[in-house]
Design a protein around this motif. Structure first.
Motif, PDB file in Angstrom:
ATOM      1  N   LEU A  47       0.825  -1.204   0.000  1.00 12.46           N
ATOM      2  CA  LEU A  47       0.000   0.000   0.000  1.00 12.46           C
ATOM      3  C   LEU A  47       0.863   1.260   0.000  1.00 12.46           C
ATOM      4  CD1 LEU A  47      -2.646  -1.160   2.615  1.00 12.46           C
ATOM      5  CD2 LEU A  47      -3.142  -0.612   0.218  1.00 12.46           C
ATOM      6  N   LEU A  48       1.900   1.269   0.823  1.00 15.18           N
ATOM      7  CA  LEU A  48       2.769   2.441   0.880  1.00 15.18           C
ATOM      8  C   LEU A  48       3.563   2.605  -0.410  1.00 15.18           C
ATOM      9  CD1 LEU A  48       4.034   2.418   4.572  1.00 15.18           C
ATOM     10  CD2 LEU A  48       2.335   3.907   3.519  1.00 15.18           C
ATOM     11  N   ALA A  49       3.931   1.492  -1.038  1.00 12.66           N
ATOM     12  CA  ALA A  49       4.617   1.581  -2.330  1.00 12.66           C
ATOM     13  C   ALA A  49       3.709   2.214  -3.380  1.00 12.66           C
ATOM     14  CB  ALA A  49       5.081   0.196  -2.781  1.00 12.66           C
ATOM     15  N   ASP A  50       2.419   1.832  -3.376  1.00 16.45           N
ATOM     16  CA  ASP A  50       1.478   2.395  -4.337  1.00 16.45           C
ATOM     17  C   ASP A  50       1.245   3.879  -4.083  1.00 16.45           C
ATOM     18  OD1 ASP A  50       1.295  -0.129  -5.390  1.00 16.45           O
ATOM     19  OD2 ASP A  50      -0.645  -0.589  -4.469  1.00 16.45           O
ATOM     20  N   VAL A  51       1.047   4.247  -2.825  1.00 11.04           N
ATOM     21  CA  VAL A  51       0.819   5.654  -2.504  1.00 11.04           C
ATOM     22  C   VAL A  51       2.067   6.478  -2.814  1.00 11.04           C
ATOM     23  CG1 VAL A  51       0.252   7.306  -0.688  1.00 11.04           C
ATOM     24  CG2 VAL A  51      -0.918   5.095  -0.763  1.00 11.04           C
ATOM     25  N   ALA A  52       3.248   5.925  -2.544  1.00 10.51           N
ATOM     26  CA  ALA A  52       4.490   6.646  -2.833  1.00 10.51           C
ATOM     27  C   ALA A  52       4.660   6.861  -4.335  1.00 10.51           C
ATOM     28  CB  ALA A  52       5.684   5.882  -2.265  1.00 10.51           C
ATOM     29  N   LEU A  53       4.298   5.866  -5.146  1.00  6.73           N
ATOM     30  CA  LEU A  53       4.364   6.020  -6.600  1.00  6.73           C
ATOM     31  C   LEU A  53       3.410   7.122  -7.060  1.00  6.73           C
ATOM     32  CD1 LEU A  53       5.153   5.182  -9.483  1.00  6.73           C
ATOM     33  CD2 LEU A  53       3.418   3.364  -9.335  1.00  6.73           C
ATOM     34  N   ALA A  54       2.185   7.099  -6.529  1.00  4.65           N
ATOM     35  CA  ALA A  54       1.209   8.135  -6.879  1.00  4.65           C
ATOM     36  C   ALA A  54       1.700   9.517  -6.441  1.00  4.65           C
ATOM     37  CB  ALA A  54      -0.139   7.814  -6.238  1.00  4.65           C
ATOM     38  N   ALA A  55       2.288   9.596  -5.257  1.00  3.18           N
ATOM     39  CA  ALA A  55       2.789  10.876  -4.749  1.00  3.18           C
ATOM     40  C   ALA A  55       3.923  11.394  -5.633  1.00  3.18           C
ATOM     41  CB  ALA A  55       3.263  10.721  -3.309  1.00  3.18           C
ATOM     42  N   GLU A  56       4.802  10.504  -6.058  1.00  5.09           N
ATOM     43  CA  GLU A  56       5.910  10.901  -6.927  1.00  5.09           C
ATOM     44  C   GLU A  56       5.381  11.460  -8.254  1.00  5.09           C
ATOM     45  OE1 GLU A  56       9.994   8.863  -8.789  1.00  5.09           O
ATOM     46  OE2 GLU A  56       8.569   7.655  -7.635  1.00  5.09           O
ATOM     47  N   TRP A  57       4.405  10.755  -8.827  1.00  2.00           N
ATOM     48  CA  TRP A  57       3.824  11.210 -10.090  1.00  2.00           C
ATOM     49  C   TRP A  57       3.113  12.552  -9.913  1.00  2.00           C
ATOM     50  CZ3 TRP A  57      -0.974  12.542 -11.892  1.00  2.00           C
ATOM     51  CH2 TRP A  57      -1.130  12.617 -13.283  1.00  2.00           C
ATOM     52  N   LEU A  58       2.330  12.667  -8.847  1.00  2.00           N
ATOM     53  CA  LEU A  58       1.591  13.899  -8.609  1.00  2.00           C
ATOM     54  C   LEU A  58       2.532  15.075  -8.403  1.00  2.00           C
ATOM     55  CD1 LEU A  58      -1.028  15.429  -8.148  1.00  2.00           C
ATOM     56  CD2 LEU A  58      -1.052  14.585  -5.787  1.00  2.00           C
TER      57      LEU A  58
END
Length: 267
Positions: free
Chosen positions: A103-114
Motif C-alpha cells: 500500500l505504501l509503495a502504491d501511494v508513494a508512486l502516486a505521490a511521486e507522479w503527482l
C-alpha cells in the motif's frame, strides 16, 4: 460545483520499480489556472467510485491537483462499487488481501507522479482518506513530502495494520507534517478505547515536537456527530451537518499547511 471548475479523467501511472504495479487513478485539476498544491485521495473499500471521484473533483475546484489512488491495485485495479451489503463484503475481501508495504509503495508512486505534475511554486502534498483509506492515510502521512494528512474515520489503527504487524498508531512519531484524525461519535467501528488511544498518540507526538516547530504544525483529533461513513451522502450513516463540518476542517487544514485558500466556486 460548476462543471467548468475542474478537469477530470482517468490517469494510468506506470510502475517504476520492481515492487510497484500499474495504478488506474482518477485525476482532477483546476480548470482556470495552475494548482496551488497536490492532494492524494485514498478511498473506502468501495474503490474509486462516483463518490470518491466527486471528492477528488471538489478538491480540484478548491484549487488543488487531486489524485484518487486505488488501494486494491494488485487484486481489483478497476474496482468501483456501490454501498450495498454484497459490495461491502467484496470490498472487505480485497482489503484483507492488502499489505502495508505494498500500500505504501502504491501511494508513494502516486505521490511521486503527482509531485511531478505540480508547478514549481506549488506548496506540496496533502493526503485525505476515508474508512480503510483513512487508515492508510495515517500510514502514508509518514512518507516524505506529505505535509498534511486528514484521516476520516480510519478504523483499526489501534489494533494492527494491513497485512499484520504492530498498530498503525506506532508510526505517528515518524510523521513530519500534520495529521488530523476525524471520527464519528456513534462510529461502532472506532470504539471509545480506540478514540482514546488515537488522542494519546497524537498528544505524545505533539509533546515530542521541538519548540521551534512551525506554529500550527500539531496533530489533532476531532470527534463529530454521526456514525461510520458520515461524510458520504450515499451511505446510511451520512450526517449532513457533520459532513459540512468535516469538509471545512479538511479545507482549513490544507489551507494552513499547503497555502491560502483561493475560495473557488463549489469548495
Amino acid at each position: 460545483m460548476s462543471p467548468s471548475a475542474c478537469v477530470a479523467s482517468w490517469q494510468s501511472i506506470d510502475p517504476r520499480r520492481p515492487d510497484e504495479v500499474p495504478l488506474r487513478c482518477w485525476w482532477a485539476r483546476p480548470a482556470d489556472g495552475p494548482p496551488r498544491a497536490g492532494v492524494l485521495v485514498l478511498p473506502e473499500v468501495f474503490g474509486l467510485n462516483g463518490w470518491i471521484q466527486g471528492v477528488t473533483e471538489r478538491l480540484a475546484a478548491a484549487g488543488y491537483a487531486a489524485l484518487a489512488v486505488p488501494l486494491f491495485a494488485r487484486t481489483a485495479p478497476d474496482l468501483e462499487l456501490g454501498y450495498g451489503p454484497d459490495e461491502l463484503a467484496l470490498g472487505r475481501s480485497h482489503k484483507e488481501r492488502t499489505r502495508t508495504d505494498q500500500l505504501l509503495a502504491d501511494v508513494a508512486l502516486a505521490a511521486e507522479w503527482l509531485q511531478e505534475q505540480l508547478p514549481p511554486a506549488a506548496a506540496g502534498l496533502g493526503c485525505v482518506g476515508f474508512c480503510f483509506g483513512g487508515h492508510v492515510a495515517l500510514l502514508a502521512a509518514s512518507l516524505p513530502g506529505v505535509a498534511a494528512t486528514v484521516d476520516f474515520y480510519g478504523a483499526g489503527v489501534r489494533s494492527g495494520r494491513p497485512g499484520g504487524g504492530p498498530a498503525s498508531l506506532e508510526v505517528v512519531p515518524t510523521i513530519g507534517g500534520t495529521l488530523l484524525c476525524i471520527c464519528g461519535k456513534e462510529d461502532l467501528l472506532i470504539p471509545a478505547a480506540d478514540v482514546a488511544a488515537i488522542e494519546t498518540a497524537l498528544a505524545a507526538a505533539n509533546a515530542a515536537r521541538s519548540a521551534d516547530s512551525p506554529a500550527g504544525w500539531l496533530h489533532r483529533l476531532v470527534v463529530l456527530e454521526g456514525g461510520h461513513g458520515f461524510m458520504c451522502a450515499a451511505r446510511s450513516d451520512h450526517h449532513p451537518a457533520s459532513a459540512e463540518a468535516g469538509w471545512s476542517l479538511l479545507l482549513e487544514t490544507f489551507a494552513q499547511q499547503l497555502g491560502p485558500d483561493r475560495h473557488r466556486a463549489g469548495a
